[in-house]
Every structure is written in C-alpha cells, then in structure tokens.
Design an enzyme around this catalytic site. Structure first.
Site, short mmCIF file in Angstrom:
data_model
loop_
_atom_site.label_atom_id
_atom_site.label_comp_id
_atom_site.label_asym_id
_atom_site.label_seq_id
_atom_site.Cartn_x
_atom_site.Cartn_y
_atom_site.Cartn_z
N ARG A 1 1.02 -0.97 0.23
CA ARG A 1 0.09 0.08 0.06
C ARG A 1 1.02 0.97 0.00
O ARG A 1 1.40 1.75 0.69
CB ARG A 1 -0.56 -0.08 1.13
N SER B 1 8.30 -4.89 6.64
CA SER B 1 7.99 -6.30 7.42
C SER B 1 8.87 -7.26 7.26
O SER B 1 8.53 -8.53 7.11
CB SER B 1 6.43 -6.46 7.39
N ASP C 1 6.24 -3.76 10.65
CA ASP C 1 4.03 -3.60 10.83
C ASP C 1 3.75 -4.20 12.23
O ASP C 1 3.12 -3.30 12.24
CB ASP C 1 3.64 -4.98 9.58
C1 BG6 Z 1 -1.86 -5.17 6.87
C2 BG6 Z 1 -0.55 -4.32 7.73
O1 BG6 Z 1 -3.15 -4.21 7.88
O2 BG6 Z 1 -1.24 -6.14 8.06
C3 BG6 Z 1 0.52 -4.50 7.38
O3 BG6 Z 1 -1.05 -2.76 7.11
C4 BG6 Z 1 1.13 -5.98 7.93
O4 BG6 Z 1 1.49 -4.15 7.55
C5 BG6 Z 1 -0.15 -7.14 7.54
O5 BG6 Z 1 2.29 -6.71 7.37
C6 BG6 Z 1 0.06 -8.15 7.94
O6 BG6 Z 1 -1.18 -9.24 8.03
P1 BG6 Z 1 -1.25 -9.07 6.00
O7 BG6 Z 1 -2.59 -11.11 6.24
O8 BG6 Z 1 -1.54 -8.83 5.08
O9 BG6 Z 1 0.24 -10.12 6.35
C1 GLC Z 2 8.01 -12.20 9.63
C2 GLC Z 2 8.55 -10.58 9.22
C3 GLC Z 2 8.76 -9.95 9.98
C4 GLC Z 2 7.03 -9.31 10.17
C5 GLC Z 2 6.42 -10.73 9.86
C6 GLC Z 2 4.78 -10.12 10.14
O1 GLC Z 2 7.53 -12.60 10.05
O2 GLC Z 2 10.11 -11.46 9.11
O3 GLC Z 2 9.59 -8.59 9.86
O4 GLC Z 2 6.85 -8.65 11.66
O5 GLC Z 2 6.50 -11.48 9.11
O6 GLC Z 2 5.00 -9.62 8.34
#
Ligand code: BG6
Ligand code: GLC
Ligand code: GLC
Length: 923
Positions: free
Chosen positions: A549, A609, A663
């Site tokens: 995003r 992340s 994240d």
């Molecule tokens: C989102 C966050 O809502 O959730 C992200 O904005 C995050 O930063 C993510 O990595 C994690 O959930 P998923 O299911 O999208 O991996």
């Molecule tokens: C993976 C990444 C970590 C992140 C997590 C959730 O474990 O290594 O940094 O926070 O995924 O997205």
C-alpha cells in the site's frame, strides 16, 4: 360403502378380498359371524386414505415440522448407501427385539465377493419373561451372557471381535454406534433403558461379563439389516420391510429432504417407525372392538395402534378375542370356552398361520383347537379358518397401504413418474405366511400402480445386512483412529505450551544480551508510543503483508488516511532488488499523481515487514528476506538506501524517507494512538511477529540505561536453533522443506497464514494415502502446492457454515468428498489452527510476563495492538490466543486491540515524532 370384494372390480383387485364362500347360512348366528368378520374388512378407499395420511405424516416429519406431532417418527439412520458388495470380514451379530421373546446371535462372514455367500452360524435364546419386563441392566447382562455362550463353541479368538447390534425399537441415532431408545414397543418394558444409549448399555454389560473383548461397532434397526442384506440384483434394493412381532419399514431418502440432517447430497436410510401411525381420522373406521380390547390389555395402551393390527405379536391375540367372542355368543364350540381360550396370549402367530393355511387341512386346525382345551365341530373348524384369514388379510392390506405410502414417498423424493424398486422383506409373518405376502403384493400393485416393485425375501433375517453395516462402521472407526493418531501431535497440552513460553522467555533474554539466540530482539529506535501531539501530512509505504500500500496520512487532532493498494507480482518479489525498489517508486509516483501531490516532498515512513538491524530510525539493514520475498542483492543492504537509490534513478521525484518501521511496530503505534496502554504489537497474517516496549537497560548495543525502546522480536524465527523440534511434526518438516527458506522461520511456519493451508494440505495428502480420506484416491489438485489457502481454514471453521458448505468449498477445489470426508477435513483444519493460536498465545504470554517482571509489578494491565488477516478473519483464532494467554500468564490482564487502519498510520506517527524531534534539535 365401496366394500372390497364386491362385484365389478378390475382385475387384480380380488387380491383385496378373501374367501367368503362356505360361511354359515343366514341365521342369527350367521349374522353375528358376518358382523364380526365385516369389522375386519377394509375398503379400498380406506386403504387409500391411510396411504395418503401416512404419506402426509412422513413428509411432515421429514420437514422437521413438530406441530401437529407427526404420526410417524422418520428416524434417520447413519446408513448412507446400500452395500457395494465389497464389504468383508467376520462379524458377530446380536439381534434383539425383532422376533418376540428371543434373542439371536450370529457369526457372519462377508466374503467381499458378490454372489459368494457363506451361511452364517446362529443360535437363538429365549428371553425369560421376567427379563423382558425387569431392569434394563438384567436384559443387557442376559445378552452378554448369550454372546459368550454362543462364542464359546465357535472357533474364534476372544479378542478384537466386531459386533453389529440389531436393536428393533424406535431409537434416535446420533452415530453408527450411538442410539438412544425412545420407547419400548412390542412385549418389552425394561426399566431404565428409555432415553439411554443402548450401545453403551451393551458395551457395559459385555465388559461386566468380561469373557470376551468385543467392540460394538454399529447399531441398526431390523428393517435396515433386512434392506442391507438383500442380494444385489438388477435394481437397487432401497426399501426394507419387516413384519415380525412388530412391523416397520426403512427406505433410502434423499438426504436434502431430511431437515434434521443438514445435508444436501446423497441419500440416507430412514426408519419410518410406522407402527406408531395413529391418525384417528383414517384408522378409527378400521379399528374393531377387538382392536380396542387388545390395545387396552396391552403393555402400552394407546401406543403403536397401527402395529397392533399388523404385527405378529398381536395377530394371534386378535384371533383369540374374536373366537372367545363368538364362543361366548354360542356361535362357536357349542357355546363352550376353555380357560386357555380366555387367557391372554394363548393363541400364537404360528397357530394362526397354520390354521389359516388352506393346505394344512381341518385335522391340524382341530388339533390346535383341542390343545386349547376346546372341542370343535366341523363347522367350527371352518369358521375359525375364516376368522384367521380375515385378521391376516386385513393385516396384509394395511401393511400394503403403508408400503404404498413409502413407495409414493420414494417417487416424490426422486421426482420420477414411475419407479422401479426392490423391496427386501423380512420377519416371520412375511416369511411363513404365503397368503400374507400375496395379499400384500397384490394390494401394493393396486395402491401404487405406477411403481414396479419386486419383493425379495431376506435370506437370514437381516444378519448379513447388519454385518454389512458393521463392516462399514468398522472401516469408519478405523479411519477415525488414524485421524486421531495423525492429529494427536497438534493437540498441545498445558505443559507443552508452558514449555514454549519458558523457552521463548529464555531466548528473549539471550537475544537482548546479544548472545546466540533464535530471537534477534532488534532495537527499533522507537522510544515512546504516541502522545497525541503529533501533527502533519505524511506519506507511508506498507510492504510485506498481503497487500503493498501507498498511503497519505494526515495527522491533526485525528488521523485521516487515503491509500491505494498496488500489486507486487511474484516475479518482482523474487526478482532483482533493483527491480523491486524501482517498482515501489513507480507506485509512489503513481499515487502522488493521483492524489495531486506531485512535486511535494512529504516526509515518508516506510513499513517494511522484514527483519532489519536498525542503527537509527531511518536506517535498516535487511538481515534476510522472509515469507514470499527473495529479491536479490538486498540482504545486508540498508533498505532506506535501496529506496533512496531507486528514487534517484527515477529522477523526477523527491522523497524524504524519515523512518523505517516493522509492521509490528507500526501496528503498536497505530493502536497506541487510541490506547496509551498499548505496548505490544502483534501480527498474525502472512507471517507472524511481535514487538514490545523493553527497558533500555536490558538492551545491549544501544547506548543509554533509562527509558524504554520498542524491540522487534522477529519471533517468526523462534526455534530455528532446533528448540521447537519436540513439537514439530512431519507435516511441518514437509512444509519447511518445500519453502523458499528451509530451516528458517520455524515458529512462523507453524502459525502464520502463509503456511497453515500447506500444513493442512500435507495432512490431507497423508490421510488420503492411508485411505482415510477421498476413498484413498490421490488427486492432482491436492498435490498442487498452495492450492489450499489459509482463508479456507477461516471459511471452513466458521460456525455459521454448515458441513454442506464446507463440501462446496472443497468441491470448488476439485476435491469431491463425502460428508464423512468433510467432517474430517474440518477437524484437520481445527487442529492446525488451534495449535497455531495456542503457540501464538504462548509467545504473547512470554512477552507480557517479561514486561510485568521488568516493572516489578504484581499485576500488569497491558494492551496488544494486533493486525493480520489470519487473526482478523479466522472465527476462533483470537479467542484461542486470549484464552492461552489467560492460562499461561494469569497475573497479566491483556486487552487485544485490532488495528483498523493498518500499520501505515503507525509508520506515519513514528515519522511525525521523528520530524518533531528533528525540528527540536534544529532549533
Ligand atoms: C496490515 C498491515 O494491515 O497487516 C501490514 O498494514 C501488515 O503492515 C499486515 O504486514 C499483516 O497481515 P497480512 O495478513 O496482510 O500479512
Ligand atoms: C515476518 C517478518 C517480520 C514481520 C512478520 C509479519 O516474520 O520477518 O518482520 O513482522 O513477518 O509480517
Ligand atoms: C417395532 C419397532 C421397530 C421395528 C419393528 C419390527 O415397530 O418399533 O423399530 O423395526 O417393530 O421389528
């Protein structure tokens, strides 16, 4: 009245009549005889009314309509298909309730080859009257005793015997081996059995007896045994009819029509329990004074009124009542009676059958009557034969009306104009009364002319059929054991979870100290959660979850977010680093253009992340990729630099990258804006991870001893040093091996969305190879990696979803499955997601306990900001996590806050704080 037997009937209708010639000529006595016999006549119209009313009651009961109370029960059995002919093995069959006061034990061998039948061995035991009317335990003890008496003389082992229980009374079945007696019928009235599971009662008795180790595998009604034991013929045998002591039928109904089952496919055998049919409107006119007397004197007055006109237990008694009546009025036996004639139960079904049989001859009738202490004359013999014929003919006709109703129901259910069907018939009345059968068949033809019915007598009283059901049940039970064995390692107990918590705690401490640990415990340089004074417009990027995003975040007194999702094709995520970062910058440029922000250089916060070693807020060295990313030349590089380089390559834009945040940190900050107690960030999505506020004094490598710093635990890698080996299953190993980072992120691979579907898929493959699922047939679909998405777990486990929807989901995947399969798949999903949630809970427990101890508190109240599709979409995940935390960290009151705005908001807030601090230093 359209009396049957009157002139002008079509061909075939004479089946409804019975001989009247030779009755005594007109006189007072003959009027009495006529009047008596006339009562047993049933008109065709009456039979049609009974047929229609019974059909109506059947359909009402199928719809689950409780009011008015349906006149028949329509009890679904757990038999879903007629035999394949491939069932095999040796089975003990115990029959109770079909044939009067006797109990039968059989040894049945199924060969698995059609047409090759081994005669069963069997033995019959008479149940003493006091047992039939005594305590339930006594009856079942008697059964256990008969079983061992029978088995003692068979060349069989005492161990591992499989038993099918034919129990012929109305029961609510809740499984192939679970059946609750609704009420006794026929001559039984043992105390303490109604409302109980008869299988359990039998199991208990066998255990008390102790001689044999017998597994009671299935329980069936006699009608079901009769239907299932029918020789495979040209047409399917889908109806089982029993006329023995009592009467009843079962048939194969379309499952979708059985409201209580919640099934939309296939068929299920339903026991009609027509013996209790009691529509006074249609039965009233056919009930005689003798029926009323019989009912009144029976064990269950008012109940089973229909059965009491047909069942073998009652035919002799009806005859006796008529004979006694005629004798008392001087029409029979010169007006003489005998004590036997006047006592209940002295005329049995066998007597009626013999006396009624024209081939038996007068001498036999004579002898029987003499045995009853009577002195019959020649005309008496003839009249007695007429009485027997009248009672039996009525029984056969009524039974035919009921069977015609079942056939009509089959026809309605199948939506067919004409129906070809085989009816398996069983029970002594059917077997030994040729006239009963011919009247029955003729009347059925008349009442259901559109049905082409063949009647197939059951060979051995249904024993074979019971064995068939037992074979299927045994197979299902074996499958269940294999399923349980397979899932056992996923079911973690308290001690195992507490051990995970303790290990996590140790690894945290080591990681913080910079010692070797699978937890990296990365400082984030975020020192405080937001305080509400942050202001400004910021750009944010959010990379690493399901969606990439770009966001515009306006922080004033509140936060306003505008965002757009861009895709990152797998080829880009796993291509070159340059390509990846160029793509990111392209997306930013596009976003700026769309938002009218071109040319502005807003401060940018980057949610990235993946594990990064940060040396400041705006510097993060990617340690290694995780999840589905593997772009080259990025590991070991400063991600902020990679982004800046891409910006430079793109020339046209200026961007001011201020902060890089994980994240988890973004989520914590985002939730912290609403709740200052939010000091933990948790992600359970594509990957899983957590961060929390640690005391700076505990963090080696960051100068300063006072205050706190947010630590990105990177707990996905927990266990990469082998410490989780005890919990890891072979399915986890397979998922790990097939991933792009074998040996890495072992904790994450047991918990997060990217892997749970794969774990399930591997378990399903295994169960298929054992023959437990999908009839043992491996499909191409199931071999395909990632075909089973984690979102399916959420869908399948949703409480509002019926099993049929579970099937629809799996069928969309090209997995054609039975309802047994669907149930097992559901259980697999539950086991896998439950373990994931519990492991995650153990992790959170370790974190909150650490915070509590850091602060020297007796009790800690803390909030956790959470994000991630698995956590948010799964119906039970969040509550399981919370329950585990409560169990493992009882001194912490933990509130879970779901992040609604994503971590981009948090990244903007971190950026805002950084900008404010930067301004302060400039001032
Ligand atoms: C989102 C966050 O809502 O959730 C992200 O904005 C995050 O930063 C993510 O990595 C994690 O959930 P998923 O299911 O999208 O991996
Ligand atoms: C993976 C990444 C970590 C992140 C997590 C959730 O474990 O290594 O940094 O926070 O995924 O997205
Ligand atoms: C009684 C029982 C029924 C059984 C029938 C024939 O009606 O209630 O379950 O099938 O007798 O034995």
């Amino acid at each position: 009245m359209d009396s049957i037997g009157s002139a002008g009937l079509r061909q075939g209708e004479e089946a409804l009549s019975y001989p009247e010639e030779g009755l005594p000529g007109p006189s007072d006595s003959s009027e009495l005889v006529q009047e008596c016999l006339q009562q047993f006549k049933v008109t065709r119209a009456q039979l049609q009314q009974i047929q229609a009313s019974l059909l109506g009651s059947m359909e009402q009961a199928l719809r689950g309509q409780a009011s008015p109370t349906p006149a028949v029960r329509m009890l679904p059995t757990y038999v879903g298909s007629t035999p394949h002919g491939t069932e095999q093995g040796d089975f003990v069959v115990l029959e109770l309730g079909a044939t009067g006061a006797s109990l039968r034990v059989l040894w049945v061998t199924l060969t698995g080859t059609e047409g090759h039948r081994v005669e069963p061995r069997s033995q019959e035991f008479v149940i003493p009257q006091e047992v039939m009317l005594g305590a339930g335990q006594q009856l079942f003890d008697f059964a256990a005793h008969c079983l061992s008496e029978f088995l003692d003389v068979q060349p069989v082992s005492k161990q591992g015997l499989q038993l099918g229980f034919s129990f012929s009374f109305p029961c609510h079945q809740t499984g192939l081996d679970r059946s609750t007696l609704i009420s006794w019928t026929k001559g039984f009235r043992c105390s303490g059995v109604e409302g109980q599971d008869v299988v359990q009662l039998l199991r208990d008795a066998i255990q008390r007896h102790g001689a044999y180790n017998i597994d009671v595998v299935a329980v069936v009604n006699d009608t079901v045994g009769t239907m299932m034991g029918c020789e495979l013929g040209a047409r399917p045998c889908e109806v089982g009819l029993v006329v023995d002591t009592g009467t009843n039928a079962c048939y194969m109904e379309e499952a979708r029509h059985v409201a209580v089952l919640d099934e939309d496919r296939g068929r299920v055998c339903v026991s009609v329990e027509w013996g209790s049919f009691s529509d006074a409107g249609v039965l009233g006119p056919v009930l005689t004074t003798f029926d009323h007397t019989l009912d009144h004197e029976s064990l269950n007055p008012g109940a089973q009124r229909f059965e009491k006109m047909i069942g073998g237990l009652y035919l002799g008694e009806l005859v006796r009542l008529v004979l006694a009546h005629l004798a008392r009025h001087g029409v029979l036996f010169g007006g003489g009676t005998s004590p036997a004639l006047l006592s209940r139960g002295s005329i049995l079904l066998e007597h009626v059958a013999e006396m009624e049989d024209p081939s038996a001859g007068a001498a036999r009738v004579h002898a029987i009557l003499q045995d009853l202490g009577l002195s019959p004359g020649a005309s008496d013999v003839e009249l007695v034969q007429h009485v027997c014929a009248a009672v039996c003919a009525r029984a056969a006709q009524l039974c035919a009306a009921a069977l015609a109703a079942v056939l009509s129901r089959l026809q309605h259910g199948r939506e067919q104009q004409t129906l070809q069907v085989a009816v398996a018939t069983g029970g002594r009345v059917c077997e030994r009364h040729p006239r009963f059968c011919s009247i029955l068949q003729g009347t059925v033809m008349l009442l259901a002319p559109e049905c082409d019915v063949s009647f197939i007598p059951s060979a051995d009283g249904g024993g074979q059929g019971v064995a068939m059901v037992t074979a299927v049940a045994a197979r299902l039970a074996a499958h269940r054991r294999l399923l349980e064995e397979t899932l056992a390692p996923f079911r973690l107990n308290h001690d195992q979870l507490a051990a995970v918590q303790a290990q996590m705690r140790k690894a945290m401490v080591k990681g913080l100290r910079g010692e070797a640990s699978s937890l990296r415990m990365l400082p984030t340089f975020v020192r405080a959660t937001p305080d509400g004074s942050e202001r400004g417009d910021f750009l944010a990027l959010d990379l690493g979850g399901t969606n990439f995003r770009v966001l515009l975040v306006r922080v004033t007194t509140g936060v306003q977010i505008t965002s757009q999702i861009y895709s990152i094709p797998e080829s880009v995520a796993q291509g070159s680093g340059q390509q990846l970062f160029d793509h990111i910058v392209d997306c930013i440029v596009d976003f700026q253009q769309k938002q009218g922000l071109s040319g502005q250089s807003l401060p940018l916060g980057f949610t990235f992340s993946f594990p990064c070693r940060q040396l400041g807020l705006d510097q993060g060295i990617l340690l290694n990729w995780t999840k589905g990313f593997n772009a080259s030349d990025c590991e070991g590089q400063d991600v902020v630099n990679l982004l800046r380089e891409a910006i430079t390559r793109r020339q046209a834009v200026e961007l001011n990258v201020v902060a890089i945040v994980n994240d988890t940190v973004g989520t914590m900050m985002s939730c912290g804006y609403e709740d200052p107690r939010c000091e933990i960030g948790l992600i359970v999505g594509t990957g899983t991870n957590a961060c929390y506020m640690e005391e700076l004094r505990n963090v080696v490598g960051v100068p300063g001893d006072s205050g706190r710093m947010c630590i990105n635990m990177e707990w996905g890698a927990f266990g990469d040093d082998g410490s989780l080996a005890m919990l890891s299953t072979c399915f986890d190993a397979s998922v790990d091996q097939a991933s792009i980072n074998p040996g890495k992120q072992r904790f994450e691979k047991m918990i997060s969305g990217m892997y749970l579907g794969e774990i399930v898929r591997h378990i399903l493959l295994h169960l298929t190879s054992l023959g437990v699922l999908f009839r043992g047939q491996q499909t191409q679909c199931l071999q395909t990696r990632d075909i089973f998405k984690t979102k399916f777990l959420s869908e399948i486990e949703s409480d509002s979803l019926a099993l049929r929807q579970v099937r629809a989901i799996l069928e969309d995947l090209g997995l054609p499955l039975t309802s047994d399969d669907a149930l097992m798949v559901l259980e697999v999903c539950q086991a896998v997601s439950q373990r994931a949630a519990q492991l995650c809970g153990a992790g959170v427990a370790a974190v909150v306990e650490k915070i509590r101890e850091n602060r020297g508190l007796e009790e800690l109240a803390v909030s956790v900001g959470v994000d991630g599709t698995l956590y948010k979409l799964h119906p039970h995940f969040s509550s399981l996590v919370a329950a585990t935390v409560r169990e493992l960290a009882p001194r912490c009151v933990v509130t879970f806050l779901q992040s609604e705005d994503g971590s981009g908001k948090g990244a903007a807030l971190v950026t805002a704080v950084a900008c404010r601090l930067a301004q302060l230093t400039r001032v």
